[in-house]
Design a protein around this motif. Structure first.
Motif, PDB file in Angstrom:
ATOM      1  N   LEU A   3      19.781   5.165 -39.435  1.00  0.00           N
ATOM      2  CA  LEU A   3      20.200   6.856 -38.693  1.00  0.00           C
ATOM      3  C   LEU A   3      20.465   7.296 -39.975  1.00  0.00           C
ATOM      4  O   LEU A   3      21.264   6.785 -41.353  1.00  0.00           O
ATOM      5  N   LYS A   4      19.755   8.900 -40.298  1.00  0.00           N
ATOM      6  CA  LYS A   4      20.600   9.608 -41.545  1.00  0.00           C
ATOM      7  C   LYS A   4      20.368  10.659 -40.944  1.00  0.00           C
ATOM      8  O   LYS A   4      21.680  11.198 -41.720  1.00  0.00           O
ATOM      9  N   HIS A   5      21.214  11.124 -40.121  1.00  0.00           N
ATOM     10  CA  HIS A   5      21.833  12.207 -40.002  1.00  0.00           C
ATOM     11  C   HIS A   5      21.968  12.032 -38.746  1.00  0.00           C
ATOM     12  O   HIS A   5      20.909  12.160 -37.553  1.00  0.00           O
ATOM     13  N   LEU A   6      23.050  12.822 -37.648  1.00  0.00           N
ATOM     14  CA  LEU A   6      23.113  13.082 -36.747  1.00  0.00           C
ATOM     15  C   LEU A   6      24.331  14.586 -35.933  1.00  0.00           C
ATOM     16  O   LEU A   6      24.965  14.561 -36.849  1.00  0.00           O
ATOM     17  N   GLU A  51      34.734  11.666 -40.988  1.00  0.00           N
ATOM     18  CA  GLU A  51      34.760  10.501 -41.999  1.00  0.00           C
ATOM     19  C   GLU A  51      34.200   9.400 -42.753  1.00  0.00           C
ATOM     20  O   GLU A  51      34.271   8.599 -43.934  1.00  0.00           O
ATOM     21  N   ALA A  52      34.577   8.378 -42.307  1.00  0.00           N
ATOM     22  CA  ALA A  52      34.113   7.078 -41.780  1.00  0.00           C
ATOM     23  C   ALA A  52      32.281   6.708 -41.989  1.00  0.00           C
ATOM     24  O   ALA A  52      32.268   5.812 -42.240  1.00  0.00           O
ATOM     25  N   GLN A  53      31.448   7.744 -41.795  1.00  0.00           N
ATOM     26  CA  GLN A  53      30.622   7.490 -41.682  1.00  0.00           C
ATOM     27  C   GLN A  53      29.736   7.246 -42.776  1.00  0.00           C
ATOM     28  O   GLN A  53      29.790   7.854 -43.639  1.00  0.00           O
ATOM     29  N   PRO A  54      28.562   5.935 -42.383  1.00  0.00           N
ATOM     30  CA  PRO A  54      27.826   6.058 -43.442  1.00  0.00           C
ATOM     31  C   PRO A  54      26.709   7.080 -43.128  1.00  0.00           C
ATOM     32  O   PRO A  54      25.692   6.767 -44.540  1.00  0.00           O
ATOM     33  N   PHE A  55      25.861   7.832 -42.833  1.00  0.00           N
ATOM     34  CA  PHE A  55      25.271   8.623 -42.500  1.00  0.00           C
ATOM     35  C   PHE A  55      25.795  10.132 -42.320  1.00  0.00           C
ATOM     36  O   PHE A  55      26.939   9.932 -42.687  1.00  0.00           O
ATOM     37  N   GLU A 211      19.233  10.333 -29.818  1.00  0.00           N
ATOM     38  CA  GLU A 211      18.159  10.030 -30.797  1.00  0.00           C
ATOM     39  C   GLU A 211      18.711  10.607 -32.237  1.00  0.00           C
ATOM     40  O   GLU A 211      19.459   9.540 -32.519  1.00  0.00           O
ATOM     41  N   ASP A 212      19.170  11.612 -32.134  1.00  0.00           N
ATOM     42  CA  ASP A 212      19.264  12.213 -33.504  1.00  0.00           C
ATOM     43  C   ASP A 212      20.615  13.642 -33.307  1.00  0.00           C
ATOM     44  O   ASP A 212      21.487  14.333 -34.467  1.00  0.00           O
ATOM     45  N   ALA A 213      21.002  13.560 -31.831  1.00  0.00           N
ATOM     46  CA  ALA A 213      22.122  14.646 -31.421  1.00  0.00           C
ATOM     47  C   ALA A 213      22.625  13.387 -30.433  1.00  0.00           C
ATOM     48  O   ALA A 213      21.603  13.368 -29.195  1.00  0.00           O
ATOM     49  N   VAL A 240      27.539   4.430 -33.349  1.00  0.00           N
ATOM     50  CA  VAL A 240      27.151   5.022 -32.414  1.00  0.00           C
ATOM     51  C   VAL A 240      25.410   4.288 -32.435  1.00  0.00           C
ATOM     52  O   VAL A 240      24.672   5.181 -31.878  1.00  0.00           O
ATOM     53  N   ARG A 241      24.946   3.732 -33.490  1.00  0.00           N
ATOM     54  CA  ARG A 241      23.983   3.828 -34.214  1.00  0.00           C
ATOM     55  C   ARG A 241      22.964   3.037 -32.624  1.00  0.00           C
ATOM     56  O   ARG A 241      21.911   2.883 -32.624  1.00  0.00           O
ATOM     57  N   THR A 242      24.134   2.416 -32.258  1.00  0.00           N
ATOM     58  CA  THR A 242      23.539   1.413 -31.202  1.00  0.00           C
ATOM     59  C   THR A 242      23.187   2.466 -30.317  1.00  0.00           C
ATOM     60  O   THR A 242      22.064   1.680 -29.069  1.00  0.00           O
ATOM     61  N   LEU A 243      23.977   2.900 -29.771  1.00  0.00           N
ATOM     62  CA  LEU A 243      23.544   4.088 -28.917  1.00  0.00           C
ATOM     63  C   LEU A 243      22.235   5.139 -29.124  1.00  0.00           C
ATOM     64  O   LEU A 243      21.831   5.377 -27.530  1.00  0.00           O
ATOM     65  N   LEU A 244      21.176   4.989 -29.884  1.00  0.00           N
ATOM     66  CA  LEU A 244      19.851   5.819 -29.489  1.00  0.00           C
ATOM     67  C   LEU A 244      19.040   5.164 -29.860  1.00  0.00           C
ATOM     68  O   LEU A 244      19.290   4.402 -30.336  1.00  0.00           O
ATOM     69  N   ARG A 245      18.310   6.449 -29.107  1.00  0.00           N
ATOM     70  CA  ARG A 245      17.420   5.872 -29.131  1.00  0.00           C
ATOM     71  C   ARG A 245      15.877   6.671 -28.175  1.00  0.00           C
ATOM     72  O   ARG A 245      16.732   7.668 -27.542  1.00  0.00           O
ATOM     73  N   PRO A 246      14.607   6.565 -28.651  1.00  0.00           N
ATOM     74  CA  PRO A 246      13.871   8.144 -27.954  1.00  0.00           C
ATOM     75  C   PRO A 246      14.430   8.009 -26.521  1.00  0.00           C
ATOM     76  O   PRO A 246      14.378   6.594 -25.706  1.00  0.00           O
TER      77      PRO A 246
END
Ligand code: SF4
Ligand code: SF4
Length: 303
Positions: A3-6, A51-55, A211-213, A240-246
């Protein structure tokens, strides 16, 4: 998921407002000390998460009520705007609160989604706030609900606002079927994208919400959007990245900018770009008739 942007639409427990709109359940409810505390704690937890997110994250505050009148939300916007991993921060507001906090905000990243409620404030007072935003260099859009009885005020507001400010009009659904072609023509003259704000049939259609929102509540409940009840998980209990998909949309219809902005077939980002969350069109696209025409054509072609 890489994920680059959410985009995160955050709605905390706040349910209070400075106005008394007759169609709104949060009208003129002043928060109790307990509500103040609970909302502040939830907000602080959310800010620490960002603040803690890497993306990279963009945040739109979509409160049930008026949040920007409270210092904690003003300071939240200032704080988020200073984070290197925050791209945009926006909030829906009735613009009744102070604006001096914008002095400390990162204005390149900040956008206000301001709603004009003709029954609750005078045009003169609202326009004074807009003039102050312009003087402070704050980007904003102005919106209103297209009630037939408010048409003269809406047109007067368009005439009085500076040309660079987008005045959007949301169709008032209970009146929609009774609107005459003349009413619609008057609304289109105010908001060239009025026809984009309609009900889309979306069941089974691709939508990048989820997916991205995502939509997030004060307790961390994550949903793909505000309109689909079923939670995907919890922001504070899993990555949160584990919850995202199309996913195709499971709802019959989507009729709000904060929802259909994520429907790729409509292509709203082509016109709104970084102002998508605050509903502020990109200045270059806004003055490009071809870009506006293409968006209108896509909206008309969508079921
Ligand atoms: S300003 Fe917004 S939240 Fe407040 S009463 Fe009116 S509609 Fe409700
Ligand atoms: S189309 Fe609208 S209702 Fe469906 S998932 Fe997207 S935002 Fe939610």
């Amino acid at each position: 998921m890489d994920l680059k942007h959410l985009s995160v639409l955050y709605r905390g427990p706040l349910e209070s407002c400075t106005y008394a709109c007759p169609y709104c359940p949060f009208a003129k409810h002043h928060e109790t000390p307990a509500e103040h505390r609970a909302d502040g704690e939830a907000l602080e937890r959310f800010l620490r998460w960002v603040e803690a997110q890497p993306f990279t994250v963009s945040v739109l505050f979509t409160p049930w009520g008026e949040a920007l009148a409270h210092a904690r939300y003003q300071q939240a916007i200032v704080r988020l705007g200073r984070l290197p991993n925050v791209r945009q921060v926006a909030i829906q507001t009735n613009l009744s609160g102070r604006l001096d906090w914008t002095r400390d905000a990162n204005l390149d990243k900040t956008g206000l989604w301001c709603t004009y409620h003709p029954g609750e404030t005078s045009a003169e007072r609202f326009l004074k706030r807009c003039t102050e935003l312009d003087a402070r260099g704050v980007r904003y859009s102005v919106g209103t609900v297209g009630l037939k009885r408010h048409l003269p005020e809406i047109e007067a507001m368009r005439a009085a606002l500076p040309a660079h400010v987008y005045l959007w009009v949301n169709a008032y659904r209970p009146e929609e079927r009774r609107a005459t072609p003349e009413d619609v023509a008057r609304l289109v003259a105010v908001d060239p994208l009025f026809e984009v704000n309609r009900r889309y049939r979306v069941r089974g259609q691709p939508c990048t919400a989820g997916e991205d929102a995502v939509s997030v509540e004060g307790d961390g409940t994550v949903r793909r959007c505000h309109f689909i009840e079923r939670p995907l998980g919890n922001l504070y209990e899993q990555d949160v990245r584990t919850l995202l998909r199309p996913r195709p949309c499971s709802r019959a219809a989507c009729d709000c900018h904060i929802g259909y902005a994520h429907v790729p077939a409509l292509g709203l980002p082509d016109v709104f770009r970084d102002g998508l969350l605050a509903r502020i069109p990109d200045p270059a696209a806004w003055t490009d008739p071809a870009a506006l025409h293409a968006l209108l054509e896509r909206a008309r072609a969508h079921p």
